[in-house]
Design a protein around this motif. Structure first.
Motif, PDB file in Angstrom:
ATOM      1  N   ARG A 193       7.127  19.237  -2.906  1.00  0.00           N
ATOM      2  CA  ARG A 193       6.463  20.401  -2.330  1.00  0.00           C
ATOM      3  C   ARG A 193       5.182  20.712  -3.091  1.00  0.00           C
ATOM      4  O   ARG A 193       5.171  20.700  -4.323  1.00  0.00           O
ATOM      5  N   GLU A 194       4.124  20.950  -2.351  1.00  0.00           N
ATOM      6  CA  GLU A 194       2.875  21.426  -2.940  1.00  0.00           C
ATOM      7  C   GLU A 194       2.513  22.715  -2.230  1.00  0.00           C
ATOM      8  O   GLU A 194       1.975  22.689  -1.123  1.00  0.00           O
ATOM      9  N   GLY A 195       2.860  23.847  -2.843  1.00  0.00           N
ATOM     10  CA  GLY A 195       2.626  25.146  -2.206  1.00  0.00           C
ATOM     11  C   GLY A 195       3.442  25.258  -0.937  1.00  0.00           C
ATOM     12  O   GLY A 195       4.659  25.073  -0.949  1.00  0.00           O
ATOM     13  N   ASP A 196       2.745  25.542   0.158  1.00  0.00           N
ATOM     14  CA  ASP A 196       3.443  25.682   1.438  1.00  0.00           C
ATOM     15  C   ASP A 196       3.563  24.353   2.177  1.00  0.00           C
ATOM     16  O   ASP A 196       3.935  24.330   3.350  1.00  0.00           O
ATOM     17  N   TYR A 197       3.221  23.266   1.522  1.00  0.00           N
ATOM     18  CA  TYR A 197       3.249  21.956   2.190  1.00  0.00           C
ATOM     19  C   TYR A 197       4.295  21.043   1.560  1.00  0.00           C
ATOM     20  O   TYR A 197       4.473  21.031   0.337  1.00  0.00           O
ATOM     21  N   VAL A 198       4.951  20.316   2.423  1.00  0.00           N
ATOM     22  CA  VAL A 198       5.874  19.284   1.959  1.00  0.00           C
ATOM     23  C   VAL A 198       5.120  17.960   2.045  1.00  0.00           C
ATOM     24  O   VAL A 198       4.656  17.565   3.120  1.00  0.00           O
ATOM     25  N   VAL A 199       4.973  17.303   0.910  1.00  0.00           N
ATOM     26  CA  VAL A 199       4.197  16.071   0.850  1.00  0.00           C
ATOM     27  C   VAL A 199       5.154  14.884   0.816  1.00  0.00           C
ATOM     28  O   VAL A 199       6.127  14.872   0.054  1.00  0.00           O
ATOM     29  N   THR A 200       4.899  13.912   1.669  1.00  0.00           N
ATOM     30  CA  THR A 200       5.713  12.697   1.707  1.00  0.00           C
ATOM     31  C   THR A 200       4.834  11.502   1.365  1.00  0.00           C
ATOM     32  O   THR A 200       3.820  11.258   2.029  1.00  0.00           O
ATOM     33  N   GLN A 201       5.242  10.796   0.339  1.00  0.00           N
ATOM     34  CA  GLN A 201       4.492   9.597  -0.064  1.00  0.00           C
ATOM     35  C   GLN A 201       5.374   8.371   0.182  1.00  0.00           C
ATOM     36  O   GLN A 201       6.531   8.345  -0.241  1.00  0.00           O
ATOM     37  N   THR A 202       4.832   7.409   0.897  1.00  0.00           N
ATOM     38  CA  THR A 202       5.603   6.208   1.234  1.00  0.00           C
ATOM     39  C   THR A 202       4.918   4.976   0.656  1.00  0.00           C
ATOM     40  O   THR A 202       3.744   4.722   0.951  1.00  0.00           O
ATOM     41  N   LYS A 203       5.668   4.250  -0.160  1.00  0.00           N
ATOM     42  CA  LYS A 203       5.154   2.991  -0.695  1.00  0.00           C
ATOM     43  C   LYS A 203       5.689   1.855   0.174  1.00  0.00           C
ATOM     44  O   LYS A 203       6.891   1.810   0.468  1.00  0.00           O
TER      45      LYS A 203
ATOM     46  N   HIS B 221       0.833  -1.196   0.000  1.00  0.00           N
ATOM     47  CA  HIS B 221       0.000   0.000   0.000  1.00  0.00           C
ATOM     48  C   HIS B 221       0.875   1.256   0.000  1.00  0.00           C
ATOM     49  O   HIS B 221       2.102   1.184   0.121  1.00  0.00           O
ATOM     50  N   THR B 222       0.197   2.397  -0.119  1.00  0.00           N
ATOM     51  CA  THR B 222       0.897   3.684  -0.119  1.00  0.00           C
ATOM     52  C   THR B 222       0.291   4.576   0.957  1.00  0.00           C
ATOM     53  O   THR B 222      -0.928   4.609   1.129  1.00  0.00           O
ATOM     54  N   THR B 223       1.154   5.241   1.691  1.00  0.00           N
ATOM     55  CA  THR B 223       0.670   6.232   2.663  1.00  0.00           C
ATOM     56  C   THR B 223       1.169   7.615   2.246  1.00  0.00           C
ATOM     57  O   THR B 223       2.177   7.734   1.541  1.00  0.00           O
ATOM     58  N   ARG B 224       0.428   8.655   2.676  1.00  0.00           N
ATOM     59  CA  ARG B 224       0.775  10.021   2.283  1.00  0.00           C
ATOM     60  C   ARG B 224       0.648  10.932   3.505  1.00  0.00           C
ATOM     61  O   ARG B 224      -0.294  10.802   4.285  1.00  0.00           O
ATOM     62  N   SER B 225       1.621  11.784   3.692  1.00  0.00           N
ATOM     63  CA  SER B 225       1.533  12.748   4.793  1.00  0.00           C
ATOM     64  C   SER B 225       1.947  14.124   4.282  1.00  0.00           C
ATOM     65  O   SER B 225       2.724  14.238   3.333  1.00  0.00           O
TER      66      SER B 225
ATOM     67  N   ARG C 139       3.176  18.132   5.497  1.00  0.00           N
ATOM     68  CA  ARG C 139       3.739  18.962   6.582  1.00  0.00           C
ATOM     69  C   ARG C 139       3.789  20.409   6.104  1.00  0.00           C
ATOM     70  O   ARG C 139       4.301  20.692   5.004  1.00  0.00           O
ATOM     71  N   TYR C 140       3.246  21.303   6.936  1.00  0.00           N
ATOM     72  CA  TYR C 140       3.256  22.715   6.559  1.00  0.00           C
ATOM     73  C   TYR C 140       4.670  23.261   6.675  1.00  0.00           C
ATOM     74  O   TYR C 140       5.296  23.180   7.723  1.00  0.00           O
ATOM     75  N   ASP C 141       5.186  23.786   5.589  1.00  0.00           N
ATOM     76  CA  ASP C 141       6.558  24.283   5.574  1.00  0.00           C
ATOM     77  C   ASP C 141       6.684  25.355   4.500  1.00  0.00           C
ATOM     78  O   ASP C 141       7.052  25.067   3.363  1.00  0.00           O
ATOM     79  N   PRO C 142       6.340  26.592   4.845  1.00  0.00           N
ATOM     80  CA  PRO C 142       6.430  27.648   3.833  1.00  0.00           C
ATOM     81  C   PRO C 142       7.855  27.786   3.325  1.00  0.00           C
ATOM     82  O   PRO C 142       8.802  27.729   4.121  1.00  0.00           O
ATOM     83  N   PRO C 143       8.022  27.950   2.009  1.00  0.00           N
ATOM     84  CA  PRO C 143       9.379  27.987   1.451  1.00  0.00           C
ATOM     85  C   PRO C 143      10.149  29.216   1.916  1.00  0.00           C
ATOM     86  O   PRO C 143       9.589  30.291   2.048  1.00  0.00           O
TER      87      PRO C 143
END
Lengths: 269, 369
Positions: free
Chosen positions: B195-205, A238-242, A244-248
């Motif tokens: 990165r998606e806008g102000d968010y860092v997205v982490t995808q784990t397979k 399966h795949t999980t997604r998270s 995190r708010y991190d303004p550049p």
């Protein structure tokens, strides 16, 4: 429509020309009032400020303008009327010949109340004094007050930031990445890093002194065939997604200027 | 009470013979003649058999003497007797008392190299031996080289410590052929971040990974002597097995030798642990292409097909400094030397502080630049 929207600006401009005295003497070159056609430093079309507050802020903005030869503006609007925040600030700047001198140097904070948009726009020398990082920091400082509808307090912080950044630019070190770092904090980080490096070096030197160690594996004695695999199965589950708010953050500093000579920092308050 | 032991004497002058690693021959100290191992082996095979017989008789006689002494209340305790054997030096006649496991030694009075009969006969006879290739001088030189580059070594150690004892020892080893088969289950992941806008997205397979198989090991060594520190014996590995020879006691003169006192069964756990660890490492190496890999379960079966008894050449060096003994071991074949050295606490602190200061200054210079 645009003329209707900003008609009040022109009227106020004429008024301010009468109200403010003419000052001379800037940092590098004498301030020349004729170099700044649009002298309405605060235009409160959204009616966020009392008259006294507006006058006080305008005086402060004018003082900065004449001290640093760089126009400092505040504009509040009820609505963007379908335009982007940066489009509105560029339109105003161009349409009303805002800014000081030939290169129209200056900075503007525009607030639009409909969707609570803001844009900080800089032009000419304003691009030098107000770097991308500087505009971000400025926004971080005044946004909490604007978010609480403390308009006067938020706009005062904006003017304080303008004064601070213009002074730094006049000294030859515009506020940019690294300008706001705490030397003590950095020294603390360096100290900790140095202790860790020293610990690693010492442990490695100590390891040289003790070489009699039990063997944990038998790699040297694996036969010629090596590992013979009977099962080799890799199964995707399966795949999980998270998120995190991190303004550049800009790490390399400087100012990003578009083809029309503007730099921006926009957002919501 | 004392019994005879065997010395290899020069057929020409009857002087004592020593095995010399460099030439691979037995050489006479007196007349300088050199003899092939096979030549001397043939010459002494009958003599050695007679010595073994004599030794057996002597052991029986000693047991009778011990029994009599016990009746008279004059005996040593059983543990002491069990751990000792005594012999007469054939050269000077001195009575030698040795450890029960000693198989080759030299007379402390006349220096004559001697072989204790019966220690390496029948089931106790080693199958293989790697002869010494490096001599005592090479061991002393290797020890001096070992001190070099050791930043924390006390300055006085090199000058004030003295080699108390240096001995070439044939150490008994078991060489084990074994196999590990089984399976390991891993949980593996591959992570990508953007990165998606102000968010860092982490995808784990996530992946479930299975590996099953078998892996063989040839002649994994484990020292079979309680006298030898295991860490030292492990650390001087590996030996070059191309030098393995069928055992002959003719390789022993001039060196100490012990028979094993750790049997095969007692040695197996160390071999099993090493083999299983290697099997795990090899299986893990086949799980590639993932960001993280975690073994969640394993089932490994260890089996061994045979163990060979071999003698390996080791130089043991003992030094003394400030009333402390320091033991070093050198592989008598490859020259690899190991051992623990004292640490100068002052130097340790100086290195720590010095490194920290230099590192701090470099970092501050970088920030200020």
């Amino acid at each position: 429509m645009k003329k209707k929207l900003f008609g009040f600006c022109a009227a106020l401009c004429m008024l301010m020309m009468l109200v403010f005295p003419v000052y001379a003497a800037a940092e590098d070159a004498p301030f020349n009032e004729s170099e700044i056609p649009f002298r309405t430093m605060v235009t409160d079309n959204a009616d966020l400020l009392t008259d006294a507050e507006e006058k006080e802020l305008a005086a402060k903005a004018w003082d900065l303008t004449r001290t640093y030869n760089c126009a400092v503006y505040i504009v509040t609007l009820p609505s963007l009327e379908g335009m982007e925040a940066w489009e509105v600030t560029e339109y105003l700047w161009t349409e009303y010949h805002m800014g000081y001198g030939e290169d129209q140097s200056g900075v503007m904070l525009m607030l639009s109340m409909e969707y609570r948009d803001y844009d900080i726009a800089a032009h000419g020398y304003g691009n030098v004094a107000f770097t991308d990082y500087g505009k971000e920091v400025m926004a971080e400082r005044f946004l909490p007050e604007l978010g609480d509808d403390n308009w006067y307090a938020g706009l005062s912080i904006y003017l304080d930031c303008c004064g601070e950044f213009l002074e730094l630019a006049a000294e030859g070190t515009p506020f940019d990445v690294g300008s706001d770092s705490d030397p003590l904090f950095e020294a603390g980080i360096s100290l900790v890093a140095s202790l860790v490096i020293a610990f690693i070096v010492t442990v490695r030197l100590e390891a040289q002194m003790k070489t009699a160690k039990m063997q944990k594996a038998a790699q040297a004695y694996i036969d010629q065939q090596g590992l013979v695999l009977s099962v080799q199965r890799d199964h995707y589950t399966h795949t999980t997604r998270s998120e995190r708010y991190d303004p550049p953050k800009k790490s390399d500093g400087g100012t990003t200027v578009n083809d029309d000579g503007f730099s921006h920092s926009s957002g919501k308050f | 009470m004392a019994t005879g032991i065997t010395t290899y004497q020069c057929p020409a002058c009857t002087g004592p013979l020593h095995f010399v690693g460099e030439s691979g021959k037995l050489e006479c100290d007196y007349c300088g003649k050199a003899y092939d191992v096979a030549e001397i082996e043939k010459l002494y095979s009958e003599k050695e058999a007679a010595s073994v017989e004599a030794q057996a008789k002597a052991d029986a006689a000693r047991e009778r003497e011990n029994a009599a002494a016990q009746e008279m209340g004059m005996s040593w305790d059983a543990q002491e007797v069990a751990g000792m054997k005594n012999y007469n030096c054939p050269s000077c006649g001195a009575e030698l008392i040795c450890d029960a496991t000693t198989a080759a030694t030299s007379c402390p009075y006349c220096g004559n190299p001697t072989i204790v009969p019966g220690q390496f006969t029948g089931g106790l006879k080693p199958e293989l031996v790697i002869p010494f290739r490096l001599d005592k001088q090479a061991a002393i030189k290797a020890l001096k080289n070992y001190y070099r580059g050791k930043k924390l070594l006390p300055k006085s150690f090199k000058d004030q410590n003295h080699i108390e004892e240096i001995q070439g020892v044939y150490v008994p080893f078991w060489l084990c052929d074994c196999e590990v088969d089984g399976s390991i289950h891993y949980h593996a992941t591959n992570t990508s971040t953007w990165r998606e806008g102000d968010y860092v997205v982490t995808q784990t397979k996530h992946y479930e990974v299975d590996r099953s198989g078998q892996i063989g090991f040839r002649q994994v060594p484990v020292d079979a002597s309680t006298k030898m520190p295991d860490a030292h014996m492990d650390a001087i590995e590996p030996y070059d097995y191309s030098d393995l020879r069928p055992f002959s006691s003719a390789y022993l003169p001039g060196f100490l030798a012990d028979k094993y006192d750790v049997n095969q069964q007692e040695s197996l756990p160390r071999i099993q642990s090493r083999a299983e660890n290697s099997a795990e490492m090899e299986m893990r190496n086949t799980v590639q292409g993932y960001s993280t890999v975690t073994a969640t379960s394993k089932n490994l079966n260890f089996s061994h097909s045979g163990m060979k008894y071999a003698l390996m050449p080791v130089w043991m060096l003992s030094t003394k400094w400030k009333d402390q003994n320091f033991l070093f071991a050198m592989n008598g074949q490859t020259g690899k030397l190991v051992g623990d050295l004292p640490i100068d606490n002052g130097k340790r602190v100086a290195w720590f502080v010095g490194t920290a200061i230099v590192s701090l200054l470099l970092q501050l210079a970088f920030w200020w630049w």
